[in-house]
Design a protein around this motif. Structure first.
Motif, short mmCIF file in Angstrom:
data_model
loop_
_atom_site.label_atom_id
_atom_site.label_comp_id
_atom_site.label_asym_id
_atom_site.label_seq_id
_atom_site.Cartn_x
_atom_site.Cartn_y
_atom_site.Cartn_z
N HIS A 109 82.94 136.45 52.46
CA HIS A 109 84.31 136.43 51.93
C HIS A 109 85.32 136.43 53.08
N GLU A 110 85.03 135.62 54.10
CA GLU A 110 85.89 135.62 55.28
C GLU A 110 87.32 135.21 54.95
N ALA A 111 87.48 134.25 54.04
CA ALA A 111 88.84 133.79 53.71
C ALA A 111 89.65 134.91 53.07
N GLU A 112 89.03 135.63 52.12
CA GLU A 112 89.74 136.73 51.47
C GLU A 112 90.04 137.84 52.47
N THR A 113 89.09 138.12 53.36
CA THR A 113 89.30 139.18 54.35
C THR A 113 90.43 138.82 55.31
N LEU A 114 90.44 137.56 55.76
CA LEU A 114 91.52 137.14 56.66
C LEU A 114 92.86 137.22 55.95
#
Length: 465
Positions: free
Chosen positions: A63-68
């Motif tokens: 979930h890198e996009a949500e985390t960023l």
């Protein structure tokens, strides 16, 4: 993110409240069983430091996009709330590098890079990763500024459409005046300094002497020095350096170097509310030309935090309304100001001519509200819904006992609709906050004089000054 918005804004159903989005992300991180700790430290040149702790989904969760997005929006809020020019990030080195690229001269947040770098703190904004052991301890300062009512004082407040000034003797207002002006796109700095001085002279004519001058103004001020202020956006960079940056030092010299203090208008708003209600932990929010916010701590002090929440995100949808100055989307100015009223008016069915100034559009909406127009009521209901969800977001960053609302958008019957709708949202979505935070507006006397008295009370008279 899987978010259920129980009460959707009447005219803007796509609104994605920051409070709900962040809570959904945190719930997902906790459910993973592998949440990782992260610390963000915002350091200022004077050595003061603010530290924010949170947790994120592990990189392996996919979930890198949500985390960023979560970290970028949190950092954006912290920068505009607390300020800083060096950001240390512990616990997520790859994300720190991506944040640094976003907040760079050529990055998506180039406006913020310039604002917090050489404009505000006079050195480049830097974001870098570090181990947890190198995160400094929080080191905030607070100023016991204001609440001085002795002597003959002048208080002023500079806004985008008017400047207010008052003469005060031992805490009693003997004169007050509001003068229209249009500083935003005025290129000649003489217009600003002579306009301010004219208001001071008018107030001084009602005093036997002038012992001190205190003022509030939209923008960022450090030790009376103008760092960044939208009031002077029309002035060239060269004239800003020569004539504007130390404008209040020049005025102080004109007035015989008497005690002279100027702070952000939001801080004075909160101070005025704290003084009138005899209460601390006050967040003041003025909905006027822009959104002005100030904060008085539980101990009754003003902090050096910026509290420029007009540019802090409150709506997380990708296609949220954009701020015309910073270019970012979903920030408070588009939800709690005359701009918000104008933006919603079209959807409500008002057909204002192209180019009609926002203050004039607000006057038309207020008149329609007084006539019982359902279109106007829908605008205020929508702003009240925004506010209810945003109060919960602000409560994640401030300890709030009283929320003081004022400004031209809150005038008239529409202000009551805003408060009622905000309370409805709090009761439905955040009942623990509904019982903790009281939403209030100033009395008629405080509306007329509270800001001026609070501003006039800023300087300390005597040897200690």
């Amino acid at each position: 993110m899987d978010i259920e918005v129980k009460i959707k804004p009447e005219l803007d159903p796509g609104f994605v409240p920051a409070a709900l989005w962040n809570r959904a992300y945190q719930k997902r991180a906790d459910a993973s069983g592998q949440a990782e700790a992260v610390a963000l430290a915002l350091v200022r040149p004077d050595g003061t430091c603010s530290v924010f702790h949170t947790r994120i989904l592990p990189p392996s969760a996919g979930h890198e996009a949500e985390t960023l997005r979560y970290l970028e929006r949190i950092l954006k809020f912290l920068l505009w709330q607390r300020g800083g020019c060096t950001v240390l990030v512990a616990g997520c080195d790859p994300m720190a590098n991506q944040l640094a690229a976003i907040y760079a001269a050529g990055g998506q947040r180039a406006f913020d890079y310039a604002f917090f770098g050489e404009k505000t703190y006079l050195q480049p904004l830097e974001i870098k990763s570090c181990p947890f052991e190198e995160i400094p301890a929080a080191n905030e300062t607070a100023m016991a500024l204001g609440r001085h009512l002795d002597g003959c004082r002048i208080g002023f407040d500079l806004g985008g459409s008017d400047r207010k000034c008052a003469a005060v003797i031992d805490g009693e207002v003997v004169f007050t005046e509001e003068v229209e002006w249009n500083p935003y796109f005025e290129s000649d700095p003489t217009y600003h300094i002579e306009g301010i001085n004219d208001s001071l002279q008018r107030a001084a004519s009602y005093l036997p002497r002038v012992d001190a001058i205190g003022g509030s103004s939209a923008g960022v001020y450090v030790n009376n020095e103008v760092r960044v202020a939208s009031l002077f956006r029309g002035v060239s960079p060269a004239d800003f350096e020569r004539k504007v940056r130390r404008i209040f030092f020049d005025l102080k010299e004109r007035w015989g170097n008497i005690p002279f203090e100027v702070v952000n208008d939001g801080e004075v708003t909160a101070l005025a509310g704290s003084m009138s209600m005899n209460e601390n932990a006050v967040l003041g929010l003025a909905m006027g030309t822009s959104e002005a916010v100030g904060y008085v701590t539980p101990e009754g002090n003003i902090t050096p935090m910026l509290n420029e929440l007009a540019f802090a995100p409150v709506d997380y949808r990708e296609d949220a309304p954009a701020d015309e100055w910073s270019g970012d989307v979903g920030c408070g100015v588009q939800y709690f100001s005359q701009q918000a009223v104008a933006r919603l008016a079209e959807g409500a069915g008002f057909g204002f001519p192209d180019g009609m100034p926002f203050p004039e559009q607000l006057v038309k909406v207020q008149a329609a509200m007084a006539d019982g127009d359902a279109r106007a009521a829908a605008i205020y209901s929508t702003i009240g819904t925004y506010l209810g969800y945003t109060i919960a977001h602000y409560a994640d960053f401030y300890e709030i006992r009283k929320l003081l609302l004022l400004g031209r958008v809150m005038s008239g019957e529409g202000g009551a609709i805003i408060i009622n709708k905000a309370n409805e949202v709090l009761a439905a979505e955040f009942p623990e906050l509904g019982g903790q935070i009281e939403i209030t507006t100033p009395s008629e006397k405080d509306k007329r004089h509270g800001q001026a008295v609070a501003a006039a009370s800023l300087p300390l008279i005597g040897e200690e000054s």
